[in-house]
Design an enzyme around this catalytic site. Structure first.
Site, PDB file in Angstrom:
ATOM      1  N   TYR A 229       0.840  -1.204   0.000  1.00 35.92           N
ATOM      2  CA  TYR A 229       0.000   0.000   0.000  1.00 35.92           C
ATOM      3  C   TYR A 229       0.871   1.249   0.000  1.00 35.92           C
ATOM      4  CZ  TYR A 229      -3.416   3.487   1.419  1.00 35.92           C
ATOM      5  OH  TYR A 229      -4.204   4.611   1.466  1.00 35.92           O
TER       6      TYR A 229
ATOM      7  N   LYS B 192       1.300   4.091  -2.998  1.00 37.97           N
ATOM      8  CA  LYS B 192       1.068   5.518  -2.761  1.00 37.97           C
ATOM      9  C   LYS B 192       2.337   6.333  -3.010  1.00 37.97           C
ATOM     10  CE  LYS B 192      -3.279   5.188  -1.774  1.00 37.97           C
ATOM     11  NZ  LYS B 192      -4.272   5.667  -2.765  1.00 37.97           N
TER      12      LYS B 192
ATOM     13  N   PRO C  43      -3.720  12.310   3.001  1.00 38.68           N
ATOM     14  CA  PRO C  43      -4.311  12.317   4.335  1.00 38.68           C
ATOM     15  C   PRO C  43      -3.594  11.367   5.269  1.00 38.68           C
ATOM     16  CG  PRO C  43      -5.620  10.953   2.887  1.00 38.68           C
ATOM     17  CD  PRO C  43      -4.512  11.537   2.044  1.00 38.68           C
TER      18      PRO C  43
ATOM     19  N   THR D 128     -13.231   6.410   8.000  1.00 45.35           N
ATOM     20  CA  THR D 128     -14.036   5.966   6.855  1.00 45.35           C
ATOM     21  C   THR D 128     -14.224   4.451   7.022  1.00 45.35           C
ATOM     22  OG1 THR D 128     -12.131   5.436   5.441  1.00 45.35           O
ATOM     23  CG2 THR D 128     -12.990   7.694   5.315  1.00 45.35           C
ATOM     24  N   GLU D 129     -14.701   3.788   5.972  1.00 48.03           N
ATOM     25  CA  GLU D 129     -14.823   2.325   5.996  1.00 48.03           C
ATOM     26  C   GLU D 129     -13.516   1.630   5.632  1.00 48.03           C
ATOM     27  OE1 GLU D 129     -17.989   1.027   3.468  1.00 48.03           O
ATOM     28  OE2 GLU D 129     -19.210   2.779   3.903  1.00 48.03           O
TER      29      GLU D 129
END
Length: 259
Positions: free
Chosen positions: A156, A160, A186, A191-192
């Site tokens: 991840y 990014k 961010p 959030t989910e």
């Protein structure tokens, strides 16, 4: 007002982008895998704000689906075969997910899918959007990155990091045109996102370390309007980003290992 296309537009930050952009009078094209959820969002936002909402169900890890979204982004307006479709003036590359598993224990198909969604699709969709935006001499692209790009936190973070470098490179290339490119980085945001990865938010950071989606999106859209290249909401994450950029790499790797 222009038309905005948002990937991952049925949940999390993508849904908040849709809500704020609709409230500002922008027509929307919403892209996500869940067709029913997209329909529900369209039924919520269209009548409430008097805007047109197209839904485009697509899995951005599937090449044919990415091609369909790219075809929509390439619409300039007025060409034969384009019908009444309006050109997209703002592309929000938001779709993404975390695997929630360390690399050695995860499925390689999952790792590959994450790269397809967060790297390959971003490149292809951005390319399609830039072409028509340059032809019209106006437009904006907002790529959703992460402070994680500055860490050593698995696939991840690596994806990014690519998006960060890609965005800055493209911003330099397009300087002086009517097209801007912004990276949103961010920190932890309610959030989910983490629930879908099977990671409880309470296990990641204390409550003071979290941002709310409304604030993150409001900050990002304000920075897009100003042509800012790097958008990092909140003083705490600006400070964290600055620290990560100057920290010894062994310390950054240790932080990734702790993750």
């Amino acid at each position: 007002m222009s038309t905005a296309l948002i990937t991952g537009g049925s949940a999390g930050l993508g849904l908040e982008f849709a809500r704020q952009l609709a409230a500002a009078g922008h027509d929307l094209v919403l892209v996500a895998r869940d067709a029913e959820r997209l329909r529900q969002v369209a039924e919520e936002l269209g009548p409430a704000h008097g805007v047109a909402v197209e839904v485009l169900p697509a899995d951005l890890s599937v090449a044919d689906d990415v091609a369909r979204v790219a075809q929509r982004l390439a619409v300039v307006g007025g060409r034969p075969g384009e019908g009444d479709l309006r050109p997209v003036g703002l592309l929000v590359n938001n779709a993404g997910f975390a695997t929630g598993t360390r690399f050695a224990k995860s499925r390689v198909t999952t790792e590959r899918r994450s790269i397809d969604v967060m790297v390959k699709a971003v490149v292809e969709l951005t390319h399609a959007a830039v072409g028509q935006m340059l032809e019209r001499d106006r437009g904006a692209i907002l790529n959703v990155g992460s402070v994680a790009a500055l860490t050593a936190g698995g696939t991840y973070a690596a994806a990014k990091a690519y998006v960060r470098t890609f965005t800055e490179s493209l911003a330099s290339e397009l300087r002086g045109t009517g097209v801007t490119v912004t990276l949103l980085s961010p920190g932890f945001t309610h959030t989910e996102f983490h629930a879908r990865a099977g990671v409880p938010e309470s296990s990641i950071a204390p409550e003071w370390g979290w941002l709310n989606a409304e604030y993150v999106v409001r900050t990002a859209l304000a920075d897009v309007r100003r042509g800012v290249v790097l958008s990092t909401p909140s003083a705490r994450y600006k400070a964290a980003s600055a620290l990560l950029r100057v920290a010894p790499r062994w310390a950054v790797r240790a932080l990734g290992s702790y993750r």
